[in-house]
Each structure stands twice: as structure tokens, then as C-alpha cells.
Design an enzyme around this catalytic site. Structure first.
Site, PDB file in Angstrom:
ATOM      1  CG  HIS A 128      19.531  46.453  32.291  1.00 35.87           C
ATOM      2  ND1 HIS A 128      18.476  47.349  32.211  1.00 35.87           N
ATOM      3  CD2 HIS A 128      19.452  45.905  33.531  1.00 35.87           C
ATOM      4  CE1 HIS A 128      17.808  47.321  33.354  1.00 35.87           C
ATOM      5  NE2 HIS A 128      18.380  46.455  34.172  1.00 35.87           N
ATOM      6  CD  GLU A 129      21.954  43.201  35.183  1.00 37.07           C
ATOM      7  OE1 GLU A 129      22.274  43.629  36.306  1.00 37.07           O
ATOM      8  OE2 GLU A 129      20.766  42.990  34.853  1.00 37.07           O
ATOM      9  CG  HIS A 132      21.445  48.333  37.407  1.00 33.64           C
ATOM     10  ND1 HIS A 132      20.458  49.239  37.755  1.00 33.64           N
ATOM     11  CD2 HIS A 132      20.788  47.264  36.890  1.00 33.64           C
ATOM     12  CE1 HIS A 132      19.265  48.734  37.465  1.00 33.64           C
ATOM     13  NE2 HIS A 132      19.439  47.538  36.932  1.00 33.64           N
ATOM     14  CD  GLU A 191      15.711  47.510  36.897  1.00 30.27           C
ATOM     15  OE1 GLU A 191      15.986  47.259  35.705  1.00 30.27           O
ATOM     16  OE2 GLU A 191      16.377  47.047  37.824  1.00 30.27           O
TER      17      GLU A 191
END
Ligand SMILES: [Zn+2]
Length: 273
Positions: A128-129, A132, A191
Site C-alpha cells: 500500500h505504501e 502511493h 487511498e
């Protein structure tokens, strides 16, 4: 005359904005005013500051475990977003937090390892990070902010030698709000995009994508005290789980293929965690 000049300036500025609009990996259009070189430098400034301010975890087993998970995810990124090096730091802080920054920097707070209970759940956070960053959300956020006074101040400070206040604002805009007391979480659509891309990234590396659902259930249970990146009134854990479930069939296919190709990460979680 002055009015006319202003009009021309506004027109030129709008041209720049249009020209700087890029398409994100899932097809959203977003503003990208900065070069990746600039973003990488800002990432580096923020990272250095972070390492100065927050103590690093000394336990070798914990470091080895986190590096193993991060290494497996980064080694399996699709070619278009692959980079040779990601620097990983585990911070000795009891906070449920993690971040990735342009330039290839990843930070994992020790407190996160209590909520991410398995290597697969940790891989879900890492995916997820990283998503981004690969989707250039920091650039988009900074670009949006650039049109405000705050953004102008930040860029001025950055170009003018990265003074203390300036680098704090850069950090906040890159998503490191907890260090500066300013909350600037990513947007809801950013997100959701990081959730979908991150799911693919973990699955490609041979981590079980279904663990992402467990992760967000744990996150919901862990309740209050969540720092910026996970202080998500938007989206709620519930809507995150729905997004993840929608993508699960594709992710399971990537996971199956990874395992077929013998991508089965062996990262042993230290017993004491
Ligand atoms: Zn996020």
C-alpha cells in the site's frame, strides 16, 4: 494593461496545469507539477529529518524480518515502476505507522508490527505504501497544494535551502504529518488506488492477498490513536475492505502465479513481537 497581463498570466498558468496533468496507474487524471528528480530530493530531505528525529530499532531479528518482507515486495514490482534500491528503516516507536517516500525510502514503525500480525499482513502495508509512491500521489498532493499559499511557501523553502520550517511543511505534504502536527492525509481516491495497486504488489511477491482484509480488520479493532497515514475517517476500514474484495480475484491469480514460479517469501517473524 495590468489587468490584461494578469489575464495572460492566468491563461499561461492554466496551460501549465493542463500540460502537467498525468494519468495515474488506474487511469485517474492528476496534477503533476514537479519533476521526479524534485520529488526524490524532497523525499530524501524528509527521510533524513525523520531518521534524525525518531530512534531506529536496534533488534537485528526485527530488522531482518521487516527487510525480508520489504525486499520481497520491492523485488517483484512490475517493470514500469521497479527501482533498484529501496532503503528500509524500522523505527523504535510504538506507533501504528508506516510510509514510503519518493526516492525509494520506506519507514516502518515498530508499533505497526503489533497490528500487522503476520508477514502477509505486513506485506499488505508495504504494498500500500509503495503504491502511493509509484502512483505519484506525493507529487499530486504537492501540486494541488502548490496552488495555495502553503504550497508556495514550501516550494520557496525547498528551493531556498530547505530551512527548518520549510522541510516540516514538505514532510507534511509528503504524508509525514505525525512529525509536524499537521494532518494531511491522502485523499479518498488516492487511498483506494493505493489499496488496489498494493494488493497486486503483495500478491506478485507471493504474499497471500487475503491477509490485507485481516490487516484492516485488526486496524479497525486497534481503534484510537491512529496516526495520519492510517487515521482514515476516509475511507473507513469497511469501505477499504470492500475495495480490496473487489480486486481479490485478480490478486489471487497473481498470487497463484507467483507461487507457481516459486516466489514463496520465507520471512520469519521474531517470536518476541
Ligand atoms: Zn494510504
Amino acid at each position: 494593461m495590468k489587468k490584461r497581463l494578469l489575464g495572460v498570466a492566468a491563461f499561461l498558468f492554466s496551460l501549465v496545469l493542463v500540460a502537467a496533468c498525468a494519468t495515474s496507474p488506474t487511469g485517474r487524471s492528476q496534477l503533476q507539477l514537479f519533476s521526479s528528480q524534485q520529488l526524490n530530493e524532497m523525499g530524501q530531505v524528509s527521510y533524513r529529518k525523520m531518521v534524525q528525529e525518531v530512534p531506529e530499532e536496534k533488534d537485528r531479528d526485527v530488522n531482518r524480518y521487516v527487510s525480508c518482507v520489504v525486499g520481497a515486495v520491492t523485488a517483484s514490482l512490475p517493470g514500469s515502476v521497479a527501482r533498484t534500491e529501496w532503503k528500509v528503516t524500522v523505527f523504535d516507536k510504538d506507533e501504528v505507522n508506516a510510509f514510503a517516500l519518493p526516492g525509494g525510502y520506506i519507514g516502518i514503525y515498530k508499533g505497526l508490527l503489533k497490528v500487522a500480525e503476520t508477514k502477509d499482513q505486513l506485506a499488505a502495508v508495504v504494498g500500500h505504501e509503495i503504491a502511493h509512491v509509484t502512483a505519484e500521489h506525493p507529487n499530486a498532493r504537492l501540486s494541488t497544494q502548490y496552488t495555495t499559499q502553503a504550497g508556495l511557501r514550501v516550494v520557496g523553502a525547498f528551493l531556498g535551502g530547505q530551512g527548518g520550517g520549510g522541510s516540516r511543511e514538505i514532510m507534511a505534504l509528503l504524508g509525514l504529518g505525525s512529525q509536524v502536527g499537521i494532518l494531511l492525509p491522502f485523499s479518498r481516491s488516492q487511498e483506494a488506488e493505493a489499496d488496489v495497486l498494493g494488493l497486486d504488489y503483495m500478491a506478485r511477491a507471493g504474499f497471500d492477498p487475503r491477509a490485507s482484509i485481516d490487516l484492516w480488520q485488526n486496524m479497525a479493532r486497534s481503534g484510537g490513536g491512529k496516526p495520519p497515514e492510517f487515521l482514515s475517517t476516509h475511507p473507513s476500514e469497511h469501505s477499504r475492505i470492500q475495495t480490496l474484495q473487489g480486486r481479490m480475484p485478480e490478486a489471487m491469480e497473481l498470487y497463484r502465479r507467483a507461487r507457481q514460479q516459486n516466489r514463496i517469501p520465507q520471512c520469519s517473524r521474531p517470536a518476541g513481537l
